[in-house]
Design an enzyme around this catalytic site. Structure first.
Site, PDB file in Angstrom:
ATOM      1  N   SER A 112       2.176   9.215  -1.255  1.00  0.00           N
ATOM      2  CA  SER A 112       1.389   7.754  -1.138  1.00  0.00           C
ATOM      3  C   SER A 112       0.030   8.065  -1.108  1.00  0.00           C
ATOM      4  O   SER A 112      -0.478   9.350  -0.747  1.00  0.00           O
ATOM      5  CB  SER A 112       1.912   7.193   0.044  1.00  0.00           C
ATOM      6  OG  SER A 112       1.124   5.909   0.316  1.00  0.00           O
ATOM      7  N   CYS A 113      -0.782   6.939  -1.552  1.00  0.00           N
ATOM      8  CA  CYS A 113      -2.258   7.326  -1.415  1.00  0.00           C
ATOM      9  C   CYS A 113      -3.077   6.231  -0.341  1.00  0.00           C
ATOM     10  O   CYS A 113      -4.138   6.084  -0.279  1.00  0.00           O
ATOM     11  CB  CYS A 113      -2.934   6.800  -2.689  1.00  0.00           C
ATOM     12  SG  CYS A 113      -2.521   4.920  -3.226  1.00  0.00           S
ATOM     13  N   ILE A 114      -2.052   6.242   0.690  1.00  0.00           N
ATOM     14  CA  ILE A 114      -2.613   5.347   2.001  1.00  0.00           C
ATOM     15  C   ILE A 114      -3.484   6.518   2.702  1.00  0.00           C
ATOM     16  O   ILE A 114      -2.833   7.699   2.877  1.00  0.00           O
ATOM     17  CB  ILE A 114      -1.567   4.950   2.690  1.00  0.00           C
ATOM     18  CG1 ILE A 114      -0.591   3.967   2.068  1.00  0.00           C
ATOM     19  CG2 ILE A 114      -1.818   4.385   3.950  1.00  0.00           C
ATOM     20  CD1 ILE A 114       0.793   3.641   2.624  1.00  0.00           C
TER      21      ILE A 114
ATOM     22  N   THR B  84      -0.974   5.986  -6.651  1.00  0.00           N
ATOM     23  CA  THR B  84       0.288   6.437  -6.609  1.00  0.00           C
ATOM     24  C   THR B  84       1.259   5.819  -7.476  1.00  0.00           C
ATOM     25  O   THR B  84       2.276   6.005  -7.942  1.00  0.00           O
ATOM     26  CB  THR B  84       0.594   6.151  -5.039  1.00  0.00           C
ATOM     27  OG1 THR B  84      -0.359   6.854  -4.226  1.00  0.00           O
ATOM     28  CG2 THR B  84       2.041   6.826  -4.724  1.00  0.00           C
ATOM     29  N   LEU B 104      -4.449   2.542  -2.493  1.00  0.00           N
ATOM     30  CA  LEU B 104      -4.428   1.190  -1.832  1.00  0.00           C
ATOM     31  C   LEU B 104      -5.325   1.192  -0.546  1.00  0.00           C
ATOM     32  O   LEU B 104      -5.588   0.028  -0.288  1.00  0.00           O
ATOM     33  CB  LEU B 104      -2.983   1.575  -1.143  1.00  0.00           C
ATOM     34  CG  LEU B 104      -2.125   0.189  -0.749  1.00  0.00           C
ATOM     35  CD1 LEU B 104      -2.324  -0.923  -1.632  1.00  0.00           C
ATOM     36  CD2 LEU B 104      -0.742   0.529  -0.541  1.00  0.00           C
TER      37      LEU B 104
END
Lengths: 114, 240
Positions: A112-114, B84, B104
């Site tokens: 994930s890119c969080i 992503t 995000l």
């Protein structure tokens, strides 16, 4: 970072992916993590071990690594670091605390890119 | 998977730059070529009334990038693709102009400064509810509405990541499950949502279900009056 594609630990040859994470998470052991740390020239001190196990436990329970926010909350509460901040985590693993804790903990690279 | 239409494109720039857009459109559903063309036209019309605009393409909408590109997207807008979401669907980071890649987290940072935010959710529902189209107050609460059952693992995961993105930035956000969206809380996949309640990251609510469902985690149920109140209170509603 250029990492070898295999790692020798306790007489076993462990396969690593191109990003340095274990191909097979079941190959993980503390000895494997220690060997990774030896190669990276770092010591797995008490806080680094705490982070590795916290991320492993979170992954097992929720199917993904924790948010930084969650990790800090737990670190303040459970690891005795009352003033823990993102700087605290980045001092442990400057290349990305959660991602590196996943690698040392035998987990896949976080997607994930969080 | 993303179509071959991207194969000959140069690598898209990946920047973590936060777009200070006045208007933001979040697109999460895959659109046909015709639907994408209509959407591009509508976005162009809406953007005319704003100083700057950003279109954030997330989840299944990534598969529509070639269709958006063919529809001559407004080059004055910032067309941003979730890193992503793209990585899950293609091995390439090649995108046509004017698309760029970002996280995000960057999307949510932009949300903080936008005056109007529209969203096209996974089920194809466009959010045009009062509150979202109005001038937002900077500290106004955000409502994430989930009314569509996940049909694939990616849809489940990416909807959860939308909520976690808001949680990561400690936004004043609430998640509301409605209708078939309650399916996100059923089965093994629901365990990802339980971190939100276990660590008190966001408020989760569900609308009184129309059918019997078996949630894995306890989520307070709201009757229609409370749901209406929640929507009215929200400065921004994102339909996921």
């Amino acid at each position: 970072m250029n990492r070898q594609q295999t790692l020798a630990s306790a007489g076993q040859i462990i396969a690593l992916g191109p990003d340095g994470h274990l191909i097979n998470p079941e190959d993980w052991s503390e000895a494997v993590a220690e060997e990774m740390a030896r190669r990276d020239n770092i010591e797995l001190c008490r806080l680094r071990w705490w982070l590795v196990y916290f991320v492993r436990d979170h992954y097992r329970k929720y199917g993904m690594p924790p948010l930084m926010r969650v990790t800090l909350q737990a670190m303040r509460r459970d690891a005795g670091v009352e003033d823990a901040s993102s700087k605290t985590l980045y001092r442990l693993f400057p290349e990305g605390p959660i991602r590196e804790a996943c690698r040392y903990g035998g987990l896949p690279r976080p997607e994930s890119c969080i | 998977m993303i179509t071959d239409g991207l194969a000959q494109q140069p690598a898209a720039p990946e920047t973590e730059d936060v777009s200070m857009a006045d208007y933001i459109a979040l697109i999460r559903c895959k659109a046909s070529r015709d639907a994408a063309a209509r959407l591009v036209e509508e976005l162009r019309d809406t953007a005319r009334g704003h100083d700057s605009s950003m279109v954030f393409i997330h989840g299944d909408a990534v598969a529509s990038i070639p269709a958006f590109a063919n529809a001559a997207p407004d080059p004055g807008a910032d067309w941003v693709v979730c890193r992503t979401s793209l990585a899950r669907r293609t091995a390439t980071d090649m995108l046509p102009q004017p698309f760029r890649i970002a996280t995000l987290t960057a999307f949510y940072e932009s949300v903080l400064s936008a005056n109007r935010i529209d969203s096209l959710g996974l089920g194809g529902q466009l959010c045009s509810k009062p509150g979202s189209a109005a001038k937002r107050s900077e500290s106004g609460p955000l409502l994430l509405e989930i009314g569509f059952a996940p049909l694939a693992r990616h849809q489940h995961r990416e909807t959860l990541e939308m909520a976690l993105g808001a949680a990561a930035l400690e936004l004043d956000a609430t998640v509301l499950f409605t209708g078939e969206g309650l399916a996100h809380l059923e089965g093994v996949a629901a365990r990802g949502w339980s971190q939100i309640t276990d660590f008190d990251l966001l408020d989760l609510h569900c609308e009184t279900p129309a059918r019997r469902f078996a949630p894995e985690i306890a989520v307070p149920t709201l009757d229609p009056v409370d749901v209406a109140r929640l929507r009215a209170r929200a400065a921004t509603i994102l339909i996921l």
